[in-house]
Scaffold this motif. Structure first.
Motif, PDB file in Angstrom:
ATOM      1  N   ILE A  35      10.521   6.444  -5.923  1.00  0.00           N
ATOM      2  CA  ILE A  35      10.483   5.523  -4.795  1.00  0.00           C
ATOM      3  C   ILE A  35       9.307   5.907  -3.908  1.00  0.00           C
ATOM      4  O   ILE A  35       8.796   7.022  -3.990  1.00  0.00           O
ATOM      5  CB  ILE A  35      11.807   5.536  -3.991  1.00  0.00           C
ATOM      6  CG1 ILE A  35      12.089   6.926  -3.416  1.00  0.00           C
ATOM      7  CG2 ILE A  35      12.956   5.066  -4.851  1.00  0.00           C
ATOM      8  CD1 ILE A  35      13.308   6.985  -2.533  1.00  0.00           C
ATOM      9  N   ALA A  36       8.887   4.966  -3.076  1.00  0.00           N
ATOM     10  CA  ALA A  36       7.722   5.233  -2.240  1.00  0.00           C
ATOM     11  C   ALA A  36       7.877   4.561  -0.886  1.00  0.00           C
ATOM     12  O   ALA A  36       8.466   3.490  -0.768  1.00  0.00           O
ATOM     13  CB  ALA A  36       6.460   4.736  -2.912  1.00  0.00           C
ATOM     14  N   THR A  80       0.872  -1.158   0.000  1.00  0.00           N
ATOM     15  CA  THR A  80       0.000   0.000   0.000  1.00  0.00           C
ATOM     16  C   THR A  80       0.919   1.220   0.000  1.00  0.00           C
ATOM     17  O   THR A  80       1.665   1.446   0.955  1.00  0.00           O
ATOM     18  CB  THR A  80      -0.899   0.022   1.252  1.00  0.00           C
ATOM     19  OG1 THR A  80      -1.643  -1.197   1.284  1.00  0.00           O
ATOM     20  CG2 THR A  80      -1.841   1.199   1.223  1.00  0.00           C
ATOM     21  N   ILE A  81       0.878   1.994  -1.063  1.00  0.00           N
ATOM     22  CA  ILE A  81       1.785   3.126  -1.253  1.00  0.00           C
ATOM     23  C   ILE A  81       1.257   4.329  -0.474  1.00  0.00           C
ATOM     24  O   ILE A  81       0.092   4.683  -0.580  1.00  0.00           O
ATOM     25  CB  ILE A  81       1.893   3.500  -2.745  1.00  0.00           C
ATOM     26  CG1 ILE A  81       2.226   2.269  -3.610  1.00  0.00           C
ATOM     27  CG2 ILE A  81       2.879   4.621  -2.966  1.00  0.00           C
ATOM     28  CD1 ILE A  81       3.535   1.626  -3.321  1.00  0.00           C
ATOM     29  N   SER A  82       2.141   4.974   0.317  1.00  0.00           N
ATOM     30  CA  SER A  82       1.696   6.149   1.065  1.00  0.00           C
ATOM     31  C   SER A  82       2.322   7.444   0.541  1.00  0.00           C
ATOM     32  O   SER A  82       1.614   8.371   0.193  1.00  0.00           O
ATOM     33  CB  SER A  82       1.986   5.975   2.562  1.00  0.00           C
ATOM     34  OG  SER A  82       3.357   5.769   2.776  1.00  0.00           O
ATOM     35  N   GLU A  83       3.641   7.527   0.472  1.00  0.00           N
ATOM     36  CA  GLU A  83       4.299   8.747  -0.005  1.00  0.00           C
ATOM     37  C   GLU A  83       5.287   8.408  -1.115  1.00  0.00           C
ATOM     38  O   GLU A  83       5.995   7.412  -1.033  1.00  0.00           O
ATOM     39  CB  GLU A  83       5.078   9.416   1.131  1.00  0.00           C
ATOM     40  CG  GLU A  83       4.229  10.005   2.212  1.00  0.00           C
ATOM     41  CD  GLU A  83       5.080  10.675   3.280  1.00  0.00           C
ATOM     42  OE1 GLU A  83       6.082  11.315   2.911  1.00  0.00           O
ATOM     43  OE2 GLU A  83       4.738  10.554   4.458  1.00  0.00           O
ATOM     44  N   LYS A  84       5.359   9.272  -2.128  1.00  0.00           N
ATOM     45  CA  LYS A  84       6.272   9.050  -3.244  1.00  0.00           C
ATOM     46  C   LYS A  84       7.360  10.120  -3.244  1.00  0.00           C
ATOM     47  O   LYS A  84       7.112  11.269  -2.896  1.00  0.00           O
ATOM     48  CB  LYS A  84       5.521   9.090  -4.571  1.00  0.00           C
ATOM     49  CG  LYS A  84       4.529   7.956  -4.734  1.00  0.00           C
ATOM     50  CD  LYS A  84       3.818   8.038  -6.060  1.00  0.00           C
ATOM     51  CE  LYS A  84       2.812   6.922  -6.206  1.00  0.00           C
ATOM     52  NZ  LYS A  84       2.091   6.998  -7.480  1.00  0.00           N
ATOM     53  N   TYR A  85       8.563   9.722  -3.666  1.00  0.00           N
ATOM     54  CA  TYR A  85       9.696  10.624  -3.777  1.00  0.00           C
ATOM     55  C   TYR A  85      10.368  10.398  -5.129  1.00  0.00           C
ATOM     56  O   TYR A  85      10.303   9.312  -5.690  1.00  0.00           O
ATOM     57  CB  TYR A  85      10.723  10.369  -2.670  1.00  0.00           C
ATOM     58  CG  TYR A  85      10.218  10.655  -1.280  1.00  0.00           C
ATOM     59  CD1 TYR A  85      10.328  11.922  -0.725  1.00  0.00           C
ATOM     60  CD2 TYR A  85       9.627   9.657  -0.511  1.00  0.00           C
ATOM     61  CE1 TYR A  85       9.873  12.194   0.541  1.00  0.00           C
ATOM     62  CE2 TYR A  85       9.165   9.920   0.763  1.00  0.00           C
ATOM     63  CZ  TYR A  85       9.292  11.183   1.282  1.00  0.00           C
ATOM     64  OH  TYR A  85       8.834  11.446   2.547  1.00  0.00           O
ATOM     65  N   GLU A  86      11.050  11.433  -5.603  1.00  0.00           N
ATOM     66  CA  GLU A  86      11.797  11.343  -6.853  1.00  0.00           C
ATOM     67  C   GLU A  86      13.282  11.409  -6.510  1.00  0.00           C
ATOM     68  O   GLU A  86      13.723  12.304  -5.792  1.00  0.00           O
ATOM     69  CB  GLU A  86      11.412  12.515  -7.753  1.00  0.00           C
ATOM     70  CG  GLU A  86      12.128  12.542  -9.066  1.00  0.00           C
ATOM     71  CD  GLU A  86      11.706  13.723  -9.907  1.00  0.00           C
ATOM     72  OE1 GLU A  86      10.873  13.525 -10.792  1.00  0.00           O
ATOM     73  OE2 GLU A  86      12.200  14.838  -9.651  1.00  0.00           O
TER      74      GLU A  86
END
Length: 147
Positions: free
Chosen positions: A117-118, A15-21
């Motif tokens: 990434i997450a 379950t994905i909560s926060e995404k980063y580049e």
């Protein structure tokens, strides 16, 4: 923005909560291999060591095997480029129970290779079953509406 590689299992298993580049430190022939789709991030994960973030388990096959250096390791650890604040945020949230950092996709942005990434939490077996059931019912509804 062109997407080269996606991790299709990530949304099913987590379950994905926060995404980063993040940027990736790659060699020249690795960039060519990624752009031609000769890489995979299935089963890879992100580790944080000494305030540095690494992509572990990703495979980037040689672009031209005959011209690749003899000491090249396709599964070597690759450093990710994030700000200090992002690294501290990831470290703080990763210490929470059940959270992990997973790679989602590799894409091109302004002629640079980026990795999304997450922060994610692993799904339980019953959550996966619900996901499969929802996907099947949606497919059936589309099939009925198409006719």
């Amino acid at each position: 923005m062109k997407t080269y590689i996606t991790n299709k299992n990530a949304s099913f298993n987590y379950t994905i909560s926060e995404k980063y580049e993040a940027g990736i430190v790659l060699r020249g022939f690795e960039v060519k291999a990624v752009k031609t789709g000769r890489a995979t991030i299935q089963g890879s994960h992100i580790t944080v060591e000494h305030n540095e973030v690494f992509l572990v388990g990703a495979t980037i096959a040689p672009y031209q095997p005959a011209n690749t250096p003899s000491d090249y390791d396709p599964q070597r650890k690759r450093k990710l480029l994030l700000t200090k604040q992002e690294i501290q945020t990831l470290l703080g949230k990763k210490t929470q129970a059940g959270l992990t950092i997973v790679p989602l996709k590799i894409y091109n942005k302004n002629n640079t290779i980026k990795l999304e990434i997450a922060l994610a939490r692993g799904k339980k077996k019953h959550d996966k079953r619900e996901h499969i059931k929802k996907r099947d019912t949606d497919r059936e509804l589309r099939r009925v509406h198409a006719q």
